[in-house]
Enzyme design. Structure first.
Site, short mmCIF file in Angstrom:
data_model
loop_
_atom_site.label_atom_id
_atom_site.label_comp_id
_atom_site.label_asym_id
_atom_site.label_seq_id
_atom_site.Cartn_x
_atom_site.Cartn_y
_atom_site.Cartn_z
N ARG A 36 -1.02 36.05 32.79
CA ARG A 36 -1.46 36.31 31.40
C ARG A 36 -2.36 35.24 30.80
O ARG A 36 -3.19 35.45 29.85
CB ARG A 36 -0.35 36.69 30.62
CG ARG A 36 -0.01 38.21 31.05
CD ARG A 36 1.29 38.79 30.35
NE ARG A 36 1.19 40.08 30.25
CZ ARG A 36 2.35 40.84 30.10
NH1 ARG A 36 3.52 39.97 30.01
NH2 ARG A 36 2.43 42.04 29.96
N LYS A 199 13.67 51.89 35.09
CA LYS A 199 14.08 53.13 34.18
C LYS A 199 13.19 54.13 34.28
O LYS A 199 12.00 53.97 33.96
CB LYS A 199 14.20 52.57 32.63
CG LYS A 199 15.31 51.69 32.46
CD LYS A 199 15.04 50.87 31.24
CE LYS A 199 15.58 51.83 30.17
NZ LYS A 199 15.41 50.99 28.68
N GLY A 352 2.76 43.58 33.76
CA GLY A 352 3.07 41.97 33.90
C GLY A 352 4.09 41.96 35.18
O GLY A 352 3.87 41.16 35.90
N GLY A 376 3.81 48.20 29.75
CA GLY A 376 3.86 49.22 28.56
C GLY A 376 2.57 49.88 28.08
O GLY A 376 2.48 51.04 28.00
#
Ligand code: AMP
Length: 394
Positions: A36, A199, A352, A376
């Site tokens: 990043r 998840k 990421g 996200g």
């Protein structure tokens, strides 16, 4: 969405406030994957070439409004300085430094401490965020948003601050949005979406949105066991989100009606404990022993997923197929990553964590069509949601 790009602003000699995403894996001050930070360099170099002074605002982790020394950006300032081959000044103070910020000379860079040390950055109260944004807006004359990993957040330095100053998106955000637009408007077919990670709740929206857009949806990772449970299979001690079993049942029914190929693993690598040293055994996905947990998709499933992926002309992948951090359970993720490198078309690695996973497994960025820096953020974009940080840059 029509976001403004760097070329639409007069940058020459400007005092710039730049929002970056420096949310990198870091342990004891040592940066694991600097992806990043590297991704922010293009914009920073352009600003330096235009003789700007640059105040950088960024975040790391979720300190939740408290000062957490292990989430300090001081090591990032050092790393950024090394990558740019010039000094990067660091300010432990985030507020009350207007004079210091405005005194920066052309070509100087000042990185502020982790903005999320302030609760006002992420506050639910608009007035609190606005107060912080007003203060930050005195640090420069132009705002450049380039922290793609945070654009799905209505945070003071992402949303309110952008609206207070002449603004544009940096090269990273412009590039990310161009790729996401390609994935949503007229993608070449067959179009495959591969999802993994821990998840299901994070990914329900994307799966649902892709049912009438993708030709293939393949599911692995810890989230797969909620699907297997929904099919009535024994899943032992594997991860499961019981409250979502009915939802995933409906998703599978809709997928069948729409003719989407919906792939679940036929074999699973199981172990008795969640540990790097646990002994791995491969079983059929309907034969998971009650005292074992699934920690990777099995080799037959990995081969099958890979075959289907390689037939696609567009692929989006988010989330590892297993606990790739443990060598014994990294094979599935490795095979899928390999398949993505062989796609004859556009292969996008989203997020990421997924990006860190492929780099940890020895792949290079150039092996893929595109590696997104925002998990996200890209998932929410693909869900069809409007992202506050992009709206503010329009
Ligand atoms: P996410 O942030 O949802 O993309 O999840 C990434 C994490 O999921 C990684 O740290 C993996 O170790 C973890 N993961 C993948 N597969 C499994 C599994 N079968 N059981 C538990 N965790 C898993």
């Amino acid at each position: 969405m029509g976001i403004k790009s760097l070329s639409q602003l007069n940058l020459q000699n400007a005092k710039v406030i730049l929002r970056c995403d420096f949310n990198v894996p870091i342990k004891d001050g040592v940066i694991g994957d600097a992806g990043r930070i590297v991704a922010s360099l293009s914009t920073i170099k352009k600003l330096l070439a235009a003789n700007c002074s640059v105040v950088i605002i960024a975040h790391l982790g979720r300190p939740k409004g408290e000062v957490k020394p292990e989430l300090s950006l001081a090591p990032i300032a050092k790393k950024l300085g090394e990558l740019l081959n010039q000094e990067v000044l660091f300010s432990p103070e985030i507020t009350g430094i207007s004079d210091k910020a405005r005194a920066l000379k052309s070509g100087q860079i000042l990185l502020l401490e982790n903005i999320r040390f302030l609760s006002s950055e992420t506050s639910k109260e608009e007035s609190e965020r606005m107060k912080l944004a007003n203060e930050l807006s005195t640090y420069g004359d132009i705002y450049i948003g380039d922290g793609f990993g945070a654009v799905h957040r209505k945070h003071a330095s992402v949303y309110e601050l952008a609206k207070l100053l002449p603004h544009a998106a940096g090269d990273l955000i412009s590039g990310e949005v161009a790729v996401l637009e390609q994935l949503t408007k007229n993608p070449s077919r067959p179009y495959g979406v591969v999802l993994g990670g821990a998840k299901v709740s994070d990914k329900i929206g994307v799966i649902s949105n892709f049912l009438d857009k993708a030709n293939l949806i393949a599911i692995g990772g810890g989230m797969v066991f909620t699907f297997l449970a929904a099919q009535g299979k024994e899943i032992g001690k594997s991860l499961v989100e019981n409250d979502l079993i009915d939802t995933v049942k409906e998703l599978m029914i809709r997928a069948e009606k729409l003719g989407v190929k919906f792939l679940l693993p036929i074999d699973i690598v199981v172990a008795s404990e969640f540990s790097a040293d646990s002994l791995p055994t491969t079983v059929d996905s309907d034969q998971i022993p009650s005292d074992q947990m699934g920690l990777d998709i099995g080799p037959k499933s990995a081969e099958n997923f890979a075959l289907e992926i390689k037939l696609c002309k567009t692929v989006f992948w988010n989330g590892p197929m297993g606990v790739f951090e443990f060598t014994n359970f990294s094979y599935g993720t490795k095979v899928i990553a390999q398949a993505l490198t062989q796609v004859d078309g556009m292969a996008v690695v989203g997020g990421g964590d997924s990006a860190a996973a492929v780099r940890k497994l020895g792949f290079a960025d150039k092996d893929f069509g595109y590696i997104s820096t925002g998990g996200g953020a890209s998932l929410e974009y693909l869900e069809g949601k409007e992202l506050p940080g992009l709206i503010a840059l329009s």
